[in-house]
Enzyme design. Structure first.
Site, PDB file in Angstrom:
ATOM      1  N   GLY A  13       0.787  -1.224   0.000  1.00 57.04           N
ATOM      2  CA  GLY A  13       0.000   0.000   0.000  1.00 57.04           C
ATOM      3  C   GLY A  13       0.818   1.273   0.000  1.00 57.04           C
ATOM      4  N   MET A  91      -4.072  -6.788  -6.999  1.00 59.56           N
ATOM      5  CA  MET A  91      -3.599  -7.881  -7.847  1.00 59.56           C
ATOM      6  C   MET A  91      -4.727  -8.811  -8.312  1.00 59.56           C
ATOM      7  SD  MET A  91      -0.556  -6.942  -8.085  1.00 59.56           S
ATOM      8  CE  MET A  91       0.283  -8.292  -8.904  1.00 59.56           C
ATOM      9  N   HIS A 110       0.681   1.132 -13.269  1.00 62.85           N
ATOM     10  CA  HIS A 110       1.354  -0.070 -13.778  1.00 62.85           C
ATOM     11  C   HIS A 110       2.846   0.235 -13.882  1.00 62.85           C
ATOM     12  CE1 HIS A 110       1.683  -3.873 -15.860  1.00 62.85           C
ATOM     13  NE2 HIS A 110       2.480  -3.280 -16.725  1.00 62.85           N
ATOM     14  N   ASP A 144      -9.816  -4.315 -21.370  1.00 65.52           N
ATOM     15  CA  ASP A 144      -8.551  -4.921 -21.817  1.00 65.52           C
ATOM     16  C   ASP A 144      -7.453  -4.621 -20.808  1.00 65.52           C
ATOM     17  OD1 ASP A 144      -9.561  -6.004 -24.104  1.00 65.52           O
ATOM     18  OD2 ASP A 144      -9.123  -4.211 -25.314  1.00 65.52           O
ATOM     19  N   ASP A 146      -4.444  -3.549 -18.777  1.00 65.79           N
ATOM     20  CA  ASP A 146      -3.343  -2.578 -18.896  1.00 65.79           C
ATOM     21  C   ASP A 146      -3.330  -1.865 -20.246  1.00 65.79           C
ATOM     22  OD1 ASP A 146      -2.495  -3.388 -16.357  1.00 65.79           O
ATOM     23  OD2 ASP A 146      -1.127  -4.886 -17.153  1.00 65.79           O
TER      24      ASP A 146
END
Ligand code: GRF
Length: 197
Positions: A13, A91, A110, A144, A146
């Site tokens: 975090g 995740m 990302h 879709d 990332d």
């Protein structure tokens, strides 16, 4: 009216903490909820330290029923009156139904220069490819993986002898600046990308 931000985490975090700490009184948004899909996530403690309500929606309780997990997640988000969702080291892949419901209001960070290296192991892949730079990207989440519109991107060098861990640490530090900068702008309705070289 300030936008109400919920932050989704699965682990440490540190991005969540950076986002919360950035939402000062002048900020166009405020943190209303942190949700973890992992009950042991260290980020839950960091949320508590910051006085932000936290919830756990443990995906394991739902077995293979992803739709039921996502319904439970959507329920806690709706109950908190969420306007914007920030995924920060979350995740789990969210299904198209969930994403469409919130589309245009979900952000993710990302650890690569998208469109390069979608998915996992981004740092090892950048090193294996002998890239000379790496970085991080904040993007809108679409069905879709990332691949949604880029809202911000920042670069760091890949140094000779870098391990994936060393590169990850360099990128993570940059994530902590980029994500708050993007959220501050996005919360005003401005989706022009922030590009740092
Ligand atoms: C970050 O590198 C993020 O980009 C990736 O997972 C890491 C999460 O770190 N998806 P933290 O939980 O924010 O500390």
């Amino acid at each position: 009216m300030k936008k109400r931000v919920a932050i989704l985490i699965s682990g440490g975090g540190s991005n969540m903490a950076a986002l919360i700490d950035s939402m000062d009184p002048d900020h166009p948004a405020r943190p209303v909820l942190v949700v973890s899909n992992v009950p042991e996530a260290k980020g839950l403690l960091r949320a508590a330290e910051r006085g932000v309500p936290a919830a756990v929606v443990d995906h394991r309780r739902f077995g293979r029923d992803r739709a039921a997990f996502e319904t439970a997640l959507a329920d806690v988000l709706a109950e908190a009156g969420t306007d914007i969702i920030c995924m920060a080291g979350f995740m789990r892949i969210l299904g198209a139904g969930f994403v469409r419901r919130w589309q245009g209001r979900i952000l993710n960070i990302h650890p690569s220069l998208l469109p390069k290296y979608r998915g996992l192991d981004t740092h090892a892949r950048a090193i294996a490819a002998r890239d000379t730079e790496a970085g991080c990207t904040v993007h809108e989440v679409t069905p879709d993986l990332d691949a949604g519109p880029i809202l911000g991107q920042a670069r760091v060098p890949v140094l000779p002898g870098d391990t994936p861990e060393a590169l990850a640490a360099r990128v993570l530090e940059m994530e902590h600046s980029l994500y708050p900068a993007v959220l501050r702008r996005f919360a005003t309705g401005d989706t022009r990308p922030i590009l740092w070289s």
